[in-house]
Design a protein around this motif. Sequence first.
Motif, PDB file in Angstrom:
ATOM      1  N   HIS A  76       0.800  -1.221   0.000  1.00 61.96           N
ATOM      2  CA  HIS A  76       0.000   0.000   0.000  1.00 61.96           C
ATOM      3  C   HIS A  76       0.837   1.277   0.000  1.00 61.96           C
ATOM      4  N   SER A  77       2.134   1.137  -0.190  1.00 60.86           N
ATOM      5  CA  SER A  77       3.011   2.307  -0.297  1.00 60.86           C
ATOM      6  C   SER A  77       4.187   1.942  -1.199  1.00 60.86           C
ATOM      7  N   GLY A  78       4.921   2.956  -1.622  1.00 64.73           N
ATOM      8  CA  GLY A  78       6.060   2.706  -2.490  1.00 64.73           C
ATOM      9  C   GLY A  78       7.173   1.938  -1.803  1.00 64.73           C
ATOM     10  N   GLU A  79       7.505   2.349  -0.572  1.00 62.95           N
ATOM     11  CA  GLU A  79       8.571   1.653   0.149  1.00 62.95           C
ATOM     12  C   GLU A  79       8.196   0.193   0.418  1.00 62.95           C
ATOM     13  N   GLU A  80       6.943  -0.030   0.800  1.00 68.12           N
ATOM     14  CA  GLU A  80       6.504  -1.402   1.031  1.00 68.12           C
ATOM     15  C   GLU A  80       6.564  -2.203  -0.264  1.00 68.12           C
ATOM     16  N   ALA A  81       6.218  -1.581  -1.380  1.00 68.64           N
ATOM     17  CA  ALA A  81       6.257  -2.276  -2.669  1.00 68.64           C
ATOM     18  C   ALA A  81       7.671  -2.744  -2.998  1.00 68.64           C
ATOM     19  N   LEU A  82       8.651  -1.891  -2.770  1.00 65.60           N
ATOM     20  CA  LEU A  82      10.034  -2.269  -3.073  1.00 65.60           C
ATOM     21  C   LEU A  82      10.507  -3.389  -2.162  1.00 65.60           C
ATOM     22  N   ARG A  83      10.102  -3.337  -0.879  1.00 66.08           N
ATOM     23  CA  ARG A  83      10.470  -4.432   0.035  1.00 66.08           C
ATOM     24  C   ARG A  83       9.808  -5.736  -0.396  1.00 66.08           C
ATOM     25  N   ARG A  84       8.514  -5.667  -0.736  1.00 67.97           N
ATOM     26  CA  ARG A  84       7.805  -6.878  -1.155  1.00 67.97           C
ATOM     27  C   ARG A  84       8.408  -7.437  -2.450  1.00 67.97           C
ATOM     28  N   ALA A  85       8.766  -6.556  -3.365  1.00 66.62           N
ATOM     29  CA  ALA A  85       9.348  -7.013  -4.626  1.00 66.62           C
ATOM     30  C   ALA A  85      10.658  -7.764  -4.396  1.00 66.62           C
ATOM     31  N   ALA A  86      11.465  -7.263  -3.462  1.00 69.11           N
ATOM     32  CA  ALA A  86      12.748  -7.916  -3.180  1.00 69.11           C
ATOM     33  C   ALA A  86      12.553  -9.300  -2.574  1.00 69.11           C
ATOM     34  N   ALA A  87      11.532  -9.449  -1.715  1.00 67.60           N
ATOM     35  CA  ALA A  87      11.313 -10.727  -1.034  1.00 67.60           C
ATOM     36  C   ALA A  87      10.483 -11.695  -1.870  1.00 67.60           C
ATOM     37  N   PHE A  88       9.463 -11.187  -2.554  1.00 65.94           N
ATOM     38  CA  PHE A  88       8.490 -12.028  -3.268  1.00 65.94           C
ATOM     39  C   PHE A  88       8.953 -12.381  -4.675  1.00 65.94           C
ATOM     40  N   ARG A  89       9.757 -11.508  -5.273  1.00 61.33           N
ATOM     41  CA  ARG A  89      10.263 -11.676  -6.636  1.00 61.33           C
ATOM     42  C   ARG A  89       9.108 -11.962  -7.612  1.00 61.33           C
ATOM     43  N   PRO A  90       8.245 -10.985  -7.804  1.00 63.85           N
ATOM     44  CA  PRO A  90       7.068 -11.204  -8.643  1.00 63.85           C
ATOM     45  C   PRO A  90       7.417 -11.365 -10.121  1.00 63.85           C
ATOM     46  N   ASP A  91       6.502 -12.012 -10.848  1.00 60.15           N
ATOM     47  CA  ASP A  91       6.629 -12.127 -12.303  1.00 60.15           C
ATOM     48  C   ASP A  91       6.038 -10.921 -13.004  1.00 60.15           C
ATOM     49  N   ILE A  92       5.148 -10.182 -12.315  1.00 59.60           N
ATOM     50  CA  ILE A  92       4.527  -8.994 -12.870  1.00 59.60           C
ATOM     51  C   ILE A  92       4.040  -8.130 -11.713  1.00 59.60           C
ATOM     52  N   VAL A  93       3.995  -6.807 -11.948  1.00 59.75           N
ATOM     53  CA  VAL A  93       3.575  -5.856 -10.922  1.00 59.75           C
ATOM     54  C   VAL A  93       2.432  -5.015 -11.466  1.00 59.75           C
ATOM     55  N   VAL A  94       1.362  -4.886 -10.664  1.00 63.44           N
ATOM     56  CA  VAL A  94       0.279  -3.934 -10.942  1.00 63.44           C
ATOM     57  C   VAL A  94       0.530  -2.744 -10.038  1.00 63.44           C
ATOM     58  N   LEU A  95       0.710  -1.551 -10.630  1.00 62.78           N
ATOM     59  CA  LEU A  95       1.268  -0.428  -9.869  1.00 62.78           C
ATOM     60  C   LEU A  95       0.435   0.844 -10.023  1.00 62.78           C
ATOM     61  N   ASP A  96      -0.029   1.375  -8.889  1.00 67.20           N
ATOM     62  CA  ASP A  96      -0.707   2.671  -8.863  1.00 67.20           C
ATOM     63  C   ASP A  96       0.353   3.773  -8.918  1.00 67.20           C
ATOM     64  N   LEU A  97      -0.017   4.926  -9.476  1.00 67.50           N
ATOM     65  CA  LEU A  97       0.906   6.056  -9.489  1.00 67.50           C
ATOM     66  C   LEU A  97       0.853   6.851  -8.193  1.00 67.50           C
ATOM     67  N   MET A  98      -0.355   7.028  -7.656  1.00 70.45           N
ATOM     68  CA  MET A  98      -0.527   7.902  -6.491  1.00 70.45           C
ATOM     69  C   MET A  98      -0.391   7.095  -5.204  1.00 70.45           C
ATOM     70  N   LEU A  99       0.809   7.141  -4.619  1.00 69.89           N
ATOM     71  CA  LEU A  99       1.118   6.420  -3.390  1.00 69.89           C
ATOM     72  C   LEU A  99       1.543   7.430  -2.329  1.00 69.89           C
ATOM     73  N   PRO A 100       1.423   7.073  -1.043  1.00 69.50           N
ATOM     74  CA  PRO A 100       1.639   8.071   0.020  1.00 69.50           C
ATOM     75  C   PRO A 100       3.081   8.493   0.230  1.00 69.50           C
TER      76      PRO A 100
END
Length: 229
Positions: A34-58
């Motif tokens: 639900h935030s940009g920093e959380e997204a980067l942490r999740r991406a590093a741990a989860f290693r997704p095949d694709i990302v759905v990304l909102d522009l307006m984050l807190p």
Amino acid sequence: MDRVRVLVVDDDPPIADLVATVARYEGWEAVTAHSGEEALRRAAAFRPDIVVLDLMLPDVDGFGVLDGLRSSGRMVPVVFLTARDGVADRVAGLTRGGDDYLVKPFAVEELMARLRTVLRRSAGPDFRRSVLRVGDLSLDEDTREVRRGEHLLALTPTEYEVLRYLMRRSPTVLTKAQILDHVWEYGFGGRANVVELVVSRLRRKLDATGAPLIRTVRGFGYVIRQAAE
């Protein structure tokens, strides 16, 4: 192929949860941020095949998240899902390394179709199509073609959605209420007889070219299973 892993990033939890739930119905693994920093942490741990990304984050906006992913060497495909519908935003999203751009409000079926297209494009010719199978029955979620053996079946949109739901959940037994909620949402007010009518029509079409596949579990609902030998 392993299950597709999708990271859904949106500061509106109901939207993030909706997209993740639909992805799980596809048979994918899905996590949310639900935030940009959380997204980067999740991406590093989860290693997704694709990302759905909102522009307006807190904190870090979607462009910043995309830059962070790319600077870390992650070339994971990114589909923007945002309320920002300006031409400049669309152009920026695609030129900075995004793979697609969808504006809210959106239809979940269109979003999933775009995600599958981006995955096929990024993975090359070896990416498998989304084809459901039960016995000799196959349902192609990309072309919406349904075949029983070599026979192409003509289904109405409602028949297709009921069959798709039964095949996705096979061999789970589904109640009429579950089918109503999934296919019709709230439009039929719990009238289970409409499910009986559609299942009856489906049976006639499926059984015309093979052994029965849809079974009635008395007092509970329906299930689709491979015909007994």
